[in-house]
Scaffold this motif. Structure first.
Motif, PDB file in Angstrom:
ATOM      1  N   LEU A  68     -14.264  59.786 -48.813  1.00 42.94           N
ATOM      2  CA  LEU A  68     -14.946  58.652 -49.444  1.00 42.94           C
ATOM      3  C   LEU A  68     -15.690  57.824 -48.401  1.00 42.94           C
ATOM      4  CD1 LEU A  68     -12.230  57.389 -51.953  1.00 42.94           C
ATOM      5  CD2 LEU A  68     -14.332  58.633 -52.488  1.00 42.94           C
ATOM      6  N   ALA A  69     -16.766  57.174 -48.851  1.00 44.92           N
ATOM      7  CA  ALA A  69     -17.517  56.281 -47.964  1.00 44.92           C
ATOM      8  C   ALA A  69     -16.725  54.998 -47.742  1.00 44.92           C
ATOM      9  CB  ALA A  69     -18.881  55.966 -48.573  1.00 44.92           C
ATOM     10  N   LEU A  70     -17.033  54.326 -46.659  1.00 49.19           N
ATOM     11  CA  LEU A  70     -16.414  53.034 -46.373  1.00 49.19           C
ATOM     12  C   LEU A  70     -16.965  51.996 -47.348  1.00 49.19           C
ATOM     13  CD1 LEU A  70     -14.670  51.255 -44.454  1.00 49.19           C
ATOM     14  CD2 LEU A  70     -16.746  50.936 -43.088  1.00 49.19           C
ATOM     15  N   SER A  71     -16.085  51.350 -48.087  1.00 48.51           N
ATOM     16  CA  SER A  71     -16.523  50.362 -49.082  1.00 48.51           C
ATOM     17  C   SER A  71     -16.793  49.021 -48.405  1.00 48.51           C
ATOM     18  CB  SER A  71     -15.447  50.183 -50.150  1.00 48.51           C
ATOM     19  OG  SER A  71     -14.294  49.581 -49.582  1.00 48.51           O
ATOM     20  N   ALA A  72     -17.525  48.169 -49.099  1.00 51.32           N
ATOM     21  CA  ALA A  72     -17.827  46.835 -48.582  1.00 51.32           C
ATOM     22  C   ALA A  72     -16.541  46.032 -48.386  1.00 51.32           C
ATOM     23  CB  ALA A  72     -18.776  46.115 -49.537  1.00 51.32           C
ATOM     24  N   GLN A  73     -15.573  46.204 -49.297  1.00 49.64           N
ATOM     25  CA  GLN A  73     -14.304  45.488 -49.202  1.00 49.64           C
ATOM     26  C   GLN A  73     -13.562  45.856 -47.920  1.00 49.64           C
ATOM     27  OE1 GLN A  73     -11.398  46.558 -52.153  1.00 49.64           O
ATOM     28  NE2 GLN A  73     -10.075  44.804 -51.713  1.00 49.64           N
ATOM     29  N   LYS A 128     -26.842  54.827 -36.379  1.00 50.65           N
ATOM     30  CA  LYS A 128     -27.767  54.408 -37.427  1.00 50.65           C
ATOM     31  C   LYS A 128     -27.202  53.223 -38.207  1.00 50.65           C
ATOM     32  CE  LYS A 128     -30.061  58.842 -38.304  1.00 50.65           C
ATOM     33  NZ  LYS A 128     -30.264  59.949 -39.279  1.00 50.65           N
ATOM     34  N   ARG A 129     -25.863  53.214 -38.366  1.00 52.93           N
ATOM     35  CA  ARG A 129     -25.208  52.089 -39.024  1.00 52.93           C
ATOM     36  C   ARG A 129     -23.830  51.898 -38.390  1.00 52.93           C
ATOM     37  NH1 ARG A 129     -24.313  50.455 -45.429  1.00 52.93           N
ATOM     38  NH2 ARG A 129     -23.141  48.555 -44.956  1.00 52.93           N
ATOM     39  N   PRO A 130     -23.751  51.121 -37.324  1.00 54.51           N
ATOM     40  CA  PRO A 130     -22.461  50.913 -36.653  1.00 54.51           C
ATOM     41  C   PRO A 130     -21.458  50.260 -37.605  1.00 54.51           C
ATOM     42  CG  PRO A 130     -24.290  50.168 -35.280  1.00 54.51           C
ATOM     43  CD  PRO A 130     -24.849  50.421 -36.640  1.00 54.51           C
ATOM     44  N   GLU A 131     -20.203  50.693 -37.509  1.00 57.18           N
ATOM     45  CA  GLU A 131     -19.150  50.150 -38.356  1.00 57.18           C
ATOM     46  C   GLU A 131     -18.062  49.509 -37.500  1.00 57.18           C
ATOM     47  OE1 GLU A 131     -19.531  49.890 -41.392  1.00 57.18           O
ATOM     48  OE2 GLU A 131     -20.591  51.616 -42.245  1.00 57.18           O
ATOM     49  N   ARG A 143     -14.851  47.310 -45.257  1.00 62.97           N
ATOM     50  CA  ARG A 143     -15.662  46.946 -44.090  1.00 62.97           C
ATOM     51  C   ARG A 143     -15.376  45.485 -43.697  1.00 62.97           C
ATOM     52  NH1 ARG A 143     -20.144  48.310 -45.972  1.00 62.97           N
ATOM     53  NH2 ARG A 143     -20.329  50.336 -44.934  1.00 62.97           N
ATOM     54  N   ALA A 144     -15.359  44.626 -44.686  1.00 59.37           N
ATOM     55  CA  ALA A 144     -15.082  43.205 -44.430  1.00 59.37           C
ATOM     56  C   ALA A 144     -13.659  43.011 -43.900  1.00 59.37           C
ATOM     57  CB  ALA A 144     -15.299  42.389 -45.697  1.00 59.37           C
ATOM     58  N   LEU A 145     -12.703  43.747 -44.481  1.00 64.29           N
ATOM     59  CA  LEU A 145     -11.308  43.666 -44.047  1.00 64.29           C
ATOM     60  C   LEU A 145     -11.175  44.144 -42.599  1.00 64.29           C
ATOM     61  CD1 LEU A 145      -8.376  43.086 -44.967  1.00 64.29           C
ATOM     62  CD2 LEU A 145      -8.237  45.501 -45.661  1.00 64.29           C
ATOM     63  N   TRP A 146     -11.884  45.197 -42.277  1.00 70.72           N
ATOM     64  CA  TRP A 146     -11.877  45.769 -40.922  1.00 70.72           C
ATOM     65  C   TRP A 146     -12.421  44.751 -39.914  1.00 70.72           C
ATOM     66  CZ3 TRP A 146     -14.878  50.967 -39.723  1.00 70.72           C
ATOM     67  CH2 TRP A 146     -14.526  51.422 -38.447  1.00 70.72           C
ATOM     68  N   GLN A 147     -13.560  44.157 -40.244  1.00 68.68           N
ATOM     69  CA  GLN A 147     -14.179  43.188 -39.339  1.00 68.68           C
ATOM     70  C   GLN A 147     -13.290  41.964 -39.158  1.00 68.68           C
ATOM     71  OE1 GLN A 147     -17.549  43.398 -37.663  1.00 68.68           O
ATOM     72  NE2 GLN A 147     -16.183  42.001 -36.550  1.00 68.68           N
ATOM     73  N   ALA A 148     -12.725  41.484 -40.237  1.00 68.33           N
ATOM     74  CA  ALA A 148     -11.872  40.297 -40.158  1.00 68.33           C
ATOM     75  C   ALA A 148     -10.646  40.561 -39.296  1.00 68.33           C
ATOM     76  CB  ALA A 148     -11.454  39.868 -41.564  1.00 68.33           C
ATOM     77  N   HIS A 149     -10.079  41.736 -39.426  1.00 65.52           N
ATOM     78  CA  HIS A 149      -8.891  42.074 -38.638  1.00 65.52           C
ATOM     79  C   HIS A 149      -9.228  42.167 -37.150  1.00 65.52           C
ATOM     80  CE1 HIS A 149      -4.830  43.480 -38.079  1.00 65.52           C
ATOM     81  NE2 HIS A 149      -5.262  44.565 -37.442  1.00 65.52           N
ATOM     82  N   ILE A 150     -10.395  42.718 -36.828  1.00 63.55           N
ATOM     83  CA  ILE A 150     -10.830  42.783 -35.424  1.00 63.55           C
ATOM     84  C   ILE A 150     -11.017  41.379 -34.863  1.00 63.55           C
ATOM     85  CG2 ILE A 150     -12.776  43.412 -33.936  1.00 63.55           C
ATOM     86  CD1 ILE A 150     -13.099  45.942 -35.637  1.00 63.55           C
ATOM     87  N   ASN A 151     -11.617  40.521 -35.659  1.00 67.96           N
ATOM     88  CA  ASN A 151     -11.895  39.150 -35.197  1.00 67.96           C
ATOM     89  C   ASN A 151     -10.621  38.381 -34.845  1.00 67.96           C
ATOM     90  OD1 ASN A 151     -14.602  39.652 -35.645  1.00 67.96           O
ATOM     91  ND2 ASN A 151     -14.675  38.562 -37.602  1.00 67.96           N
ATOM     92  N   THR A 152      -9.532  38.680 -35.555  1.00 64.23           N
ATOM     93  CA  THR A 152      -8.299  37.904 -35.357  1.00 64.23           C
ATOM     94  C   THR A 152      -7.254  38.626 -34.509  1.00 64.23           C
ATOM     95  OG1 THR A 152      -7.457  38.765 -37.466  1.00 64.23           O
ATOM     96  CG2 THR A 152      -8.587  36.625 -37.506  1.00 64.23           C
ATOM     97  N   ILE A 201     -11.298  54.890 -48.310  1.00 58.43           N
ATOM     98  CA  ILE A 201     -11.445  55.867 -47.223  1.00 58.43           C
ATOM     99  C   ILE A 201     -10.107  56.120 -46.528  1.00 58.43           C
ATOM    100  CG2 ILE A 201     -12.042  54.116 -45.496  1.00 58.43           C
ATOM    101  CD1 ILE A 201     -13.995  56.122 -44.275  1.00 58.43           C
ATOM    102  N   MET A 202      -9.162  55.175 -46.623  1.00 63.14           N
ATOM    103  CA  MET A 202      -7.853  55.362 -45.995  1.00 63.14           C
ATOM    104  C   MET A 202      -6.912  56.176 -46.865  1.00 63.14           C
ATOM    105  SD  MET A 202      -8.522  54.073 -43.182  1.00 63.14           S
ATOM    106  CE  MET A 202      -6.955  54.481 -42.450  1.00 63.14           C
ATOM    107  N   GLN A 203      -7.315  56.419 -48.111  1.00 58.63           N
ATOM    108  CA  GLN A 203      -6.506  57.268 -48.984  1.00 58.63           C
ATOM    109  C   GLN A 203      -7.129  58.654 -49.120  1.00 58.63           C
ATOM    110  OE1 GLN A 203      -5.550  55.498 -52.729  1.00 58.63           O
ATOM    111  NE2 GLN A 203      -4.357  57.239 -53.471  1.00 58.63           N
TER     112      GLN A 203
END
Length: 391
Positions: free
Chosen positions: A356-361, A203-206, A363-372, A350-352
């Motif tokens: 907790l839900a995955l925050s926007a911060q 429903k909402r891929p992460e 989510r962006a950090l996760w995507q950026a790390h995958i990209n690089t 969510i890592m602590q």
């Protein structure tokens, strides 16, 4: 409401009509009608017309059916037990159906088995199976899943109807996704939990669409041994498992769902028990891409990880005399010895705290790390060659 005198008069009229007609079938229906409408004695009328009553038991009110069942009439005991099961009176129902299972037709045992399945009465289904009285069909196949019977004992068509695969099924990776994940379990509730997690994830891929593609739940009963206790880390014996030789090579990661044990990730393999929630699943999914826990790490892990410096994960920086934390980062509880750990968020993430839900911060950090760092994440094949400390 009919008075006693009126009921007597009605019975006389009916008897006269019976004598006039001379029809035995008419007599049957009249006797049954008396029970339904004139409150005639159910036991007496049953023995006058047993065949007719047995064919029309479903039309009787519960109180009449119960009376016949308590008077040890097998057909009524069977029918009454099904009604009790539908109303969740499983223990009372067993008092009636258990007496006659050896004399029931296969179709009746099949109907009984399906009602037991609907109520998750696994003990009773096991009893029928042990006695050789559980017919081939869905109930038996569900019992095989529940008791982790070998995947080869489950019909392909049955698994397909449930939306599951077995280890013998062909499963293909999606070339449109960055990472393909095999979703596996060795028991029934694990398959259903995986299906639920997959549905929620899709429903909402992460962290975004096209990153992870999750396979249909795959049943691997009999091909791997997972024996973790509830208060210990989930652990499956991958090194000696038959499953190891049957894994497709074009997948990147594995989610293995045993019954018990705390969640963990080892080099491309997540082990997650079938009671874990969705946020725990996301937390562990982030470990696939190198994220670290922000709560106090195990001492054995701190001994080597916290001796390092600089970025050791996209969300963890270790500061010492030679390395200073990035601006806007905050102290983390990850390291209690060695270097001081820092994380990007002042608030809990969510890592602590896995609920907790995955925050926007993040989510962006996760995507950026995958990209690089797309090529550096360890895939599950590396685990097949060596063991490493779980995260």
């Amino acid at each position: 409401m009919l008075t006693k005198a009126k009921r007597y008069k009605l019975a006389v009229v009916l008897l006269c009509s019976l004598l006039i007609s001379g029809s035995s079938n008419h007599a049957n229906s009249i006797g049954f009608w008396q029970v339904l409408n004139a409150k005639a004695n159910i036991i007496q009328n049953y023995w006058l017309f047993p065949d007719y009553f047995s064919l029309h038991l479903q039309q009787l009110p519960d109180i009449a059916l119960a009376s016949l069942a308590r008077n040890k009439i097998p057909a009524a005991q069977y029918r009454y037990s099904l009604k009790l099961l539908k109303n969740n009176h499983t223990d009372t129902a067993k008092l009636f159906w258990q007496k006659n299972t050896h004399t029931m037709s296969e179709s009746k045992r099949q109907a009984l088995a399906m009602e037991l399945l609907a109520q998750s009465q696994w003990g009773d289904l096991k009893l029928l199976a042990k006695q050789g009285l559980l017919p081939e069909g869905d109930a038996l196949n569900h019992l095989k899943l529940q008791t982790t019977q070998p995947y080869s004992s489950l019909p392909t068509a049955f698994m397909q109807r449930l939306g599951f695969l077995s280890l013998s099924s062909e499963v293909k990776a999606d070339e449109q996704c960055l990472f393909n994940v095999l979703m596996m379990s060795d028991h029934r509730s694990g398959l259903y939990k995986l299906a639920k997690l997959i549905k929620q994830y899709n429903k909402r891929p992460e962290p975004s669409a096209g990153v992870f593609c999750l396979s249909q739940p795959i049943y691997v009963g009999g091909a791997i041994n997972c024996s973790s206790a509830a208060n210990k880390m989930a652990q499956c014996d991958w090194q000696t498992a038959r499953l190891k030789k049957q894994l497709p090579t074009d997948f990147d990661f594995i989610v293995m769902m045993p019954k018990q044990g705390s969640a963990n990730v080892r080099s491309g393999i997540m082990q997650l028990n079938s009671k874990a929630g969705y946020q725990v699943f996301l937390h562990e999914l982030m470990h696939f891409n190198g994220f670290e826990d922000e709560y106090a790490l195990p001492k054995t892990k701190q001994a080597w990880l916290c001796a390092q410096s600089g970025f050791v994960a996209p969300n963890l920086f270790l500061a010492n005399s030679e390395a200073t934390p990035p601006v806007g980062w905050y102290k983390s509880q990850s390291c209690q010895q060695g270097a001081v750990a820092y994380k990007p968020s002042e608030a809990w993430s969510i890592m602590q705290y896995q609920q907790l839900a995955l925050s926007a911060q993040y989510r962006a950090l996760w995507q950026a790390h995958i990209n690089t760092h797309f090529t550096v994440f360890p895939r599950f094949n590396s685990f097949m060659e060596r063991s490493i400390t779980p995260r």
